[in-house]
Motif scaffolding. Structure first.
Motif, short mmCIF file in Angstrom:
data_model
loop_
_atom_site.label_atom_id
_atom_site.label_comp_id
_atom_site.label_asym_id
_atom_site.label_seq_id
_atom_site.Cartn_x
_atom_site.Cartn_y
_atom_site.Cartn_z
N TRP A 116 0.83 -1.20 0.00
CA TRP A 116 0.00 0.00 0.00
C TRP A 116 0.86 1.25 0.00
CZ3 TRP A 116 -4.54 0.16 -1.86
CH2 TRP A 116 -5.34 -0.99 -1.84
N TRP A 117 2.04 1.23 0.63
CA TRP A 117 2.96 2.36 0.58
C TRP A 117 3.39 2.58 -0.88
CZ3 TRP A 117 8.36 2.20 -0.48
CH2 TRP A 117 9.00 3.43 -0.37
N MET A 118 3.77 1.49 -1.57
CA MET A 118 4.16 1.59 -2.98
C MET A 118 3.01 2.11 -3.83
SD MET A 118 7.26 0.92 -3.89
CE MET A 118 7.00 0.61 -5.63
N THR A 119 1.81 1.67 -3.54
CA THR A 119 0.63 2.09 -4.29
C THR A 119 0.42 3.60 -4.16
OG1 THR A 119 -0.39 -0.08 -3.94
CG2 THR A 119 -1.86 1.72 -4.59
N ILE A 120 0.54 4.11 -2.95
CA ILE A 120 0.39 5.54 -2.71
C ILE A 120 1.48 6.32 -3.44
CG2 ILE A 120 0.53 7.33 -0.92
CD1 ILE A 120 -0.85 5.19 0.94
N GLU A 121 2.72 5.82 -3.36
CA GLU A 121 3.83 6.50 -4.04
C GLU A 121 3.66 6.47 -5.57
OE1 GLU A 121 6.31 8.36 -2.75
OE2 GLU A 121 5.24 8.07 -0.86
N VAL A 126 2.12 9.07 -10.78
CA VAL A 126 1.19 9.25 -11.91
C VAL A 126 0.76 10.71 -12.02
CG1 VAL A 126 -1.14 8.71 -12.77
CG2 VAL A 126 0.31 6.88 -11.87
N ILE A 127 0.34 11.28 -10.90
CA ILE A 127 -0.12 12.67 -10.89
C ILE A 127 1.01 13.61 -11.30
CG2 ILE A 127 -1.02 14.54 -9.43
CD1 ILE A 127 -3.04 12.24 -10.05
N ASN A 128 2.18 13.40 -10.73
CA ASN A 128 3.33 14.25 -11.04
C ASN A 128 3.72 14.14 -12.53
OD1 ASN A 128 5.53 16.01 -10.35
ND2 ASN A 128 6.87 14.21 -10.43
N ALA A 129 3.77 12.93 -13.04
CA ALA A 129 4.14 12.72 -14.45
C ALA A 129 3.11 13.35 -15.38
CB ALA A 129 4.27 11.23 -14.75
N GLN A 131 0.98 15.92 -14.65
CA GLN A 131 1.01 17.38 -14.53
C GLN A 131 2.24 17.99 -15.21
OE1 GLN A 131 0.70 17.87 -10.27
NE2 GLN A 131 -1.52 18.05 -10.34
N ASN A 132 3.36 17.29 -15.15
CA ASN A 132 4.60 17.83 -15.71
C ASN A 132 4.89 17.38 -17.13
OD1 ASN A 132 5.21 19.23 -13.31
ND2 ASN A 132 6.03 17.36 -12.41
N GLY A 133 4.03 16.52 -17.68
CA GLY A 133 4.27 16.02 -19.03
C GLY A 133 5.56 15.23 -19.13
N GLU A 134 5.88 14.49 -18.06
CA GLU A 134 7.14 13.73 -18.01
C GLU A 134 7.23 12.73 -19.17
OE1 GLU A 134 9.41 10.59 -15.02
OE2 GLU A 134 7.74 11.78 -14.26
N VAL A 135 8.40 12.68 -19.79
CA VAL A 135 8.67 11.74 -20.88
C VAL A 135 9.82 10.83 -20.46
CG1 VAL A 135 7.82 13.28 -22.69
CG2 VAL A 135 10.23 13.34 -22.05
N THR A 136 10.00 9.74 -21.20
CA THR A 136 11.02 8.76 -20.82
C THR A 136 12.43 9.27 -21.05
OG1 THR A 136 11.01 7.73 -23.00
CG2 THR A 136 9.49 6.83 -21.34
N GLY A 137 12.68 9.90 -22.19
CA GLY A 137 14.02 10.35 -22.50
C GLY A 137 14.99 9.23 -22.84
N LYS A 138 14.46 8.02 -23.09
CA LYS A 138 15.32 6.86 -23.37
C LYS A 138 15.52 6.60 -24.85
CE LYS A 138 14.01 4.48 -19.12
NZ LYS A 138 15.23 4.40 -18.38
N SER A 139 14.75 7.29 -25.69
CA SER A 139 14.88 7.07 -27.14
C SER A 139 14.44 8.34 -27.88
CB SER A 139 13.99 5.89 -27.58
OG SER A 139 12.63 6.26 -27.54
N ALA A 140 14.54 8.29 -29.18
CA ALA A 140 14.09 9.43 -29.99
C ALA A 140 12.58 9.61 -29.89
CB ALA A 140 14.50 9.21 -31.45
N TRP A 152 1.08 0.61 -13.73
CA TRP A 152 1.84 0.09 -12.59
C TRP A 152 1.10 0.37 -11.28
CZ3 TRP A 152 7.28 2.22 -14.28
CH2 TRP A 152 7.68 1.55 -15.44
N PHE A 153 0.53 1.58 -11.18
CA PHE A 153 -0.26 1.91 -10.00
C PHE A 153 -1.45 0.95 -9.85
CE2 PHE A 153 -4.33 4.00 -8.98
CZ PHE A 153 -4.18 4.12 -7.61
N LEU A 154 -2.16 0.71 -10.95
CA LEU A 154 -3.31 -0.19 -10.90
C LEU A 154 -2.89 -1.60 -10.51
CD1 LEU A 154 -5.32 1.00 -14.03
CD2 LEU A 154 -5.91 1.33 -11.61
#
Length: 184
Positions: A116-121, A126-129, A131-140, A152-154
């Motif tokens: 449940w701690w991991m679920t909350i985190e 999810v919310i942070n990503a 809101q900030n439009g976070e991208v992976t940055g691992k490829s083009a 992952w949250f689900l």
């Protein structure tokens, strides 16, 4: 939940929770199994594109780790339901049903806290990503990550719900002294 004329008891509520948790785990397990199809298809396409066409893709790596992570996350609750997680049965197998239930209750409480701690985190991620439009940055390609974080949250949420179901079963065994038989 309760039949006509049947009083609503804690046991009926627990059985309802147990049935819903196990149904959710079953559905998540089916979704995880179905996600192997696009995973395999994308990897086959990558091999074909790389070795036959001589043009590797820039997106398959990201799709594959996102799908594989989602498959694992969504299948965790189902694996717990059907007792497929790793366990050490050397001593546990020799215990009585009640003693096993004591170990299970303690284990599920500790494990449940971590889940449940991991679920909350993960929910915060999810919310942070998002809101900030976070991208992976691992490829083009660099896709946004909130959809995979949501999966992952689900998965962790459903694992947490299944931990509650297993805790209900262990508690019923602890009270009755009889090992839990069958499905809810």
């Amino acid at each position: 939940m309760a039949n006509a004329g049947e009083e609503l008891t804690v046991w009926n509520i627990n059985m309802f929770i147990l049935k819903m948790a196990e149904r959710m785990s079953d559905i998540a397990g089916v979704i995880a199994a179905l996600l192997t199809i696009p995973l395999i298809a994308s990897l086959v396409y990558e091999v074909f594109s790389r070795y036959v066409l001589g043009s590797p893709t820039y997106w398959v790596y990201e799709v594959s780790y996102m799908l594989m992570g989602s498959i694992f996350a969504l299948a965790m609750g189902y694996a717990l339901k059907i007792k497929q997680h790793v366990s050490v049965d050397l001593i546990y197998a020799r215990l009585s049903a009640r003693s096993k239930a004591v170990v299970d209750v303690i284990g599920y409480c500790a494990f449940g806290f971590a889940v449940w701690w991991m679920t909350i985190e993960l929910f915060a991620s999810v919310i942070n990503a998002y809101q900030n439009g976070e991208v992976t940055g691992k490829s083009a390609w660099s896709p946004v990550v909130w959809p995979v974080y949501t999966t992952w949250f689900l998965g962790f949420f459903m694992l947490g719900v299944q931990v509650i179901a297993e805790l209900i079963k262990a508690t019923a065994t602890l009270i009755s002294g009889k090992a839990w038989e069958g499905n809810a």
